[in-house]
Design an enzyme around this catalytic site. Structure first.
Site, PDB file in Angstrom:
ATOM      1  N   ALA A 137      16.875  79.614  27.165  1.00 25.75           N
ATOM      2  CA  ALA A 137      17.792  80.320  26.470  1.00 25.75           C
ATOM      3  C   ALA A 137      19.394  79.732  26.409  1.00 25.75           C
ATOM      4  O   ALA A 137      19.880  80.083  25.146  1.00 25.75           O
ATOM      5  CB  ALA A 137      18.064  81.912  27.059  1.00 25.75           C
ATOM      6  N   THR A 138      20.052  79.293  27.501  1.00 22.77           N
ATOM      7  CA  THR A 138      21.237  78.623  27.458  1.00 22.77           C
ATOM      8  C   THR A 138      21.238  77.716  26.308  1.00 22.77           C
ATOM      9  O   THR A 138      22.324  77.689  25.622  1.00 22.77           O
ATOM     10  CB  THR A 138      21.653  78.028  28.725  1.00 22.77           C
ATOM     11  OG1 THR A 138      21.474  79.216  29.765  1.00 22.77           O
ATOM     12  CG2 THR A 138      22.953  77.446  28.807  1.00 22.77           C
ATOM     13  N   GLN A 187      16.389  88.443  27.650  1.00 27.03           N
ATOM     14  CA  GLN A 187      15.914  89.780  28.366  1.00 27.03           C
ATOM     15  C   GLN A 187      14.939  90.681  27.615  1.00 27.03           C
ATOM     16  O   GLN A 187      14.179  91.759  28.327  1.00 27.03           O
ATOM     17  CB  GLN A 187      16.957  90.480  28.875  1.00 27.03           C
ATOM     18  CG  GLN A 187      18.056  89.788  29.870  1.00 27.03           C
ATOM     19  CD  GLN A 187      17.378  89.462  31.238  1.00 27.03           C
ATOM     20  OE1 GLN A 187      16.512  90.136  31.587  1.00 27.03           O
ATOM     21  NE2 GLN A 187      18.096  88.635  32.059  1.00 27.03           N
ATOM     22  N   CYS A 197      25.298  84.670  36.572  1.00 25.97           N
ATOM     23  CA  CYS A 197      26.235  83.744  36.047  1.00 25.97           C
ATOM     24  C   CYS A 197      27.588  84.297  36.664  1.00 25.97           C
ATOM     25  O   CYS A 197      28.650  83.505  36.936  1.00 25.97           O
ATOM     26  CB  CYS A 197      26.382  84.081  34.664  1.00 25.97           C
ATOM     27  SG  CYS A 197      24.904  84.251  33.832  1.00 25.97           S
ATOM     28  N   HIS A 240      11.533  81.641  32.091  1.00 17.15           N
ATOM     29  CA  HIS A 240      11.469  82.391  33.236  1.00 17.15           C
ATOM     30  C   HIS A 240      11.657  83.620  33.367  1.00 17.15           C
ATOM     31  O   HIS A 240      12.063  84.286  34.415  1.00 17.15           O
ATOM     32  CB  HIS A 240      12.249  81.485  34.264  1.00 17.15           C
ATOM     33  CG  HIS A 240      13.692  81.422  34.258  1.00 17.15           C
ATOM     34  ND1 HIS A 240      14.531  82.229  35.049  1.00 17.15           N
ATOM     35  CD2 HIS A 240      14.653  81.091  33.121  1.00 17.15           C
ATOM     36  CE1 HIS A 240      15.744  81.990  34.726  1.00 17.15           C
ATOM     37  NE2 HIS A 240      15.666  81.216  33.701  1.00 17.15           N
ATOM     38  N   THR A 284      11.172  64.111  24.959  1.00 15.68           N
ATOM     39  CA  THR A 284       9.799  64.719  25.179  1.00 15.68           C
ATOM     40  C   THR A 284       9.444  65.929  25.522  1.00 15.68           C
ATOM     41  O   THR A 284      10.140  66.381  26.557  1.00 15.68           O
ATOM     42  CB  THR A 284       8.993  63.566  26.012  1.00 15.68           C
ATOM     43  OG1 THR A 284       9.365  62.152  25.719  1.00 15.68           O
ATOM     44  CG2 THR A 284       7.541  63.838  26.469  1.00 15.68           C
TER      45      THR A 284
HETATM   46  C1  LIG Z   1      20.528  87.240  28.091  1.00 19.99           C
HETATM   47  C2  LIG Z   1      20.384  85.953  29.072  1.00 19.99           C
HETATM   48  N1  LIG Z   1      20.688  84.709  28.228  1.00 19.99           N
HETATM   49  C3  LIG Z   1      20.437  83.454  28.764  1.00 19.99           C
HETATM   50  C4  LIG Z   1      19.950  83.462  30.178  1.00 19.99           C
HETATM   51  C5  LIG Z   1      19.678  81.895  30.470  1.00 19.99           C
HETATM   52  O1  LIG Z   1      18.425  81.607  30.448  1.00 19.99           O
HETATM   53  P1  LIG Z   1      17.829  80.138  30.738  1.00 19.99           P
HETATM   54  O2  LIG Z   1      17.954  80.270  32.353  1.00 19.99           O
HETATM   55  O3  LIG Z   1      16.561  80.053  30.126  1.00 19.99           O
HETATM   56  O4  LIG Z   1      18.936  79.177  30.397  1.00 19.99           O
HETATM   57  C6  LIG Z   1      19.929  84.690  30.736  1.00 19.99           C
HETATM   58  C7  LIG Z   1      19.691  84.497  32.386  1.00 19.99           C
HETATM   59  O5  LIG Z   1      19.900  83.552  32.971  1.00 19.99           O
HETATM   60  C8  LIG Z   1      20.258  85.957  30.283  1.00 19.99           C
HETATM   61  O6  LIG Z   1      20.105  87.055  30.956  1.00 19.99           O
END
Ligand SMILES: Cc1ncc(COP(=O)(O)O)c(C=O)c1O
Length: 399
Positions: free
Chosen positions: A117-118, A177, A323, A199, A237
């Site tokens: 997601a990041t 989430q 975080c 995850h 890849t």
């Molecule tokens: C709302 C939200 N966005 C992004 C992330 C980060 O996701 P990822 O670890 O898949 O980059 C998290 C949790 O780590 C999250 O709770």
């Protein structure tokens, strides 16, 4: 391998749709053991009870089963077009893409695999900002989190989407989430871009997806250059085993979301009622009506959250988002809600998920009640409250 096979057999006997319907009705809690997790060894070595599902979720054993062949025999590069190894990997990637798309009501062509997601947030927000500023000065971007990772509050995405569409503003949502936990439909909600994390839905770490709307088209610029994979948006890849894991996690989520959500809600109420009925001066942070029940954030007045976390060492919990857990600053989310610093410092997040059991919740309730009482007994502030003193009326002398 034999363990995995046994795991799989055990699992399918629990989760055939008919069985799920029966268990849905009687609300029998599937034990981690019946789902293939090594409950016995967990209990034997006394590992803490895991209640930190917003930080990450355990890998569903069915997801691991789906991934394994691509970590062993079927190791082809999905972009190899000249032999069977490549074709079988590509087929698996496309099947996974379809599962992700199905879960959120999208077209598979609108799914871009990323590392999580990041990265999806970065591709959406950073580039789209630049794009909007340079190409269409009148356009801006709205980006919101569908389910907040600290307090579980849900946003009215459908309404926000409608407003954005009517004003021709792009709408991005970080749904890490939310996906697989609450129904998400990119068309119904007018979402243009959506970030997904593997995850957080019982899939593997290091994989995620970005939904990118094709009609009306959202044009993005890639963050990294290279082989031009994933429609040029995400070169590199594609990691077949991880993608297959994400796909399987999404497939399972679509099938079992209703059941999971009912169980999580029941466990959540059991936790909240269990604690609140026995301990006074607790505030549930967030919105009592608009929330995802698997994220319960409680502030325990007259107690330091970190002390309670340390006392509850046989439970894996967090005081908020992973975080920000390294800093001693109170959560900016709670601050934004107007929570006083002392209450923000006394907050703990309980993350309930697919594999949480009633017995675990009952154990957690007992421990929380016991340790909150104990910590308060040691607190001079608590003593004053018991004597009927209003702490707000006290003029603390400053040295
Ligand atoms: C709302 C939200 N966005 C992004 C992330 C980060 O996701 P990822 O670890 O898949 O980059 C998290 C949790 O780590 C999250 O709770």
């Amino acid at each position: 391998m034999s363990l995995l096979r046994r795991t799989h057999r055990k699992f399918t006997s629990v989760t055939t749709p008919d069985q799920a319907a029966v268990t849905t009705h009687t609300l029998v809690t599937p034990s981690p053991e019946s789902l293939g997790f090594e409950e016995t060894s967990v209990k034997k070595v006394h590992r803490p009870i895991y209640l930190d599902m917003q930080a990450t979720t355990p890998l569903d054993p069915r997801v691991l089963d789906a991934m394994l062949p691509y970590l062993t025999q079927q190791y082809g590069n999905p972009h190899s077009r000249t032999h069977a190894y490549g074709w079988e990997a590509e087929k698996a990637v496309e099947k996974a893409r379809a599962h992700v798309a199905e879960l959120i009501g999208a077209d598979p062509k609108e799914i871009i695999f990323t590392s999580g997601a990041t990265e999806s947030n970065n591709i959406s927000v950073k580039d789209l900002n630049t794009f909007a500023e340079s190409i269409r000065p009148d356009t801006s971007l709205v980006s919101i989190m569908t389910v907040n990772n600290e307090i579980g509050v849900t946003q009215p995405v459908e309404e926000i989407g409608r407003i954005c569409r009517s004003k021709k503003i792009f709408f991005h949502t970080d749904a890490a989430q939310a996906v697989g936990k609450i129904p998400m439909d990119v068309n119904k909600m007018n979402i243009d871009l959506m970030s997904i994390s593997g995850h957080k839905v019982y899939g593997p770490k290091g994989i995620g997806a970005l939904y990118v709307r094709r009609k009306p088209r959202v044009r993005l610029e890639a963050l990294q250059s290279g082989g031009g994979q994933e429609r040029g948006l995400r070169s590199g890849t594609v990691p077949t085993p991880l993608v297959v894991g994400l796909g399987e996690a999404c497939r399972i989520a679509k099938e079992e979301m209703q059941y999971d959500s009912m169980r999580v809600k029941k466990l959540s109420l059991r936790l909240i009622d269990g604690i609140m009925s026995r301990v006074q001066h607790i505030v549930r942070n967030g919105d009592p009506n608009a929330n995802y029940p698997g994220c319960v954030n409680l502030s325990f007045a007259y107690i330091e959250g970190e002390s309670l976390l340390m006392a509850l060492k046989d439970i894996a919990l967090s005081s908020g988002s992973a975080c920000t857990s390294a800093s001693l600053e109170p959560s900016y989310v709670l601050r934004a809600l107007g929570t006083e610093d002392d209450m923000a410092h006394s907050s703990i997040r309980f993350g309930i998920g697919r594999f949480t059991t009633e017995q675990e919740i009952d154990f957690v309730v007992e421990r929380v009640v016991q340790h909150v009482d104990k910590l308060r007994e040691m607190s001079p502030l608590w003593e004053m409250v018991q004597e009927g003193i209003d702490l707000k009326s006290i003029q603390w002398s400053q040295h």
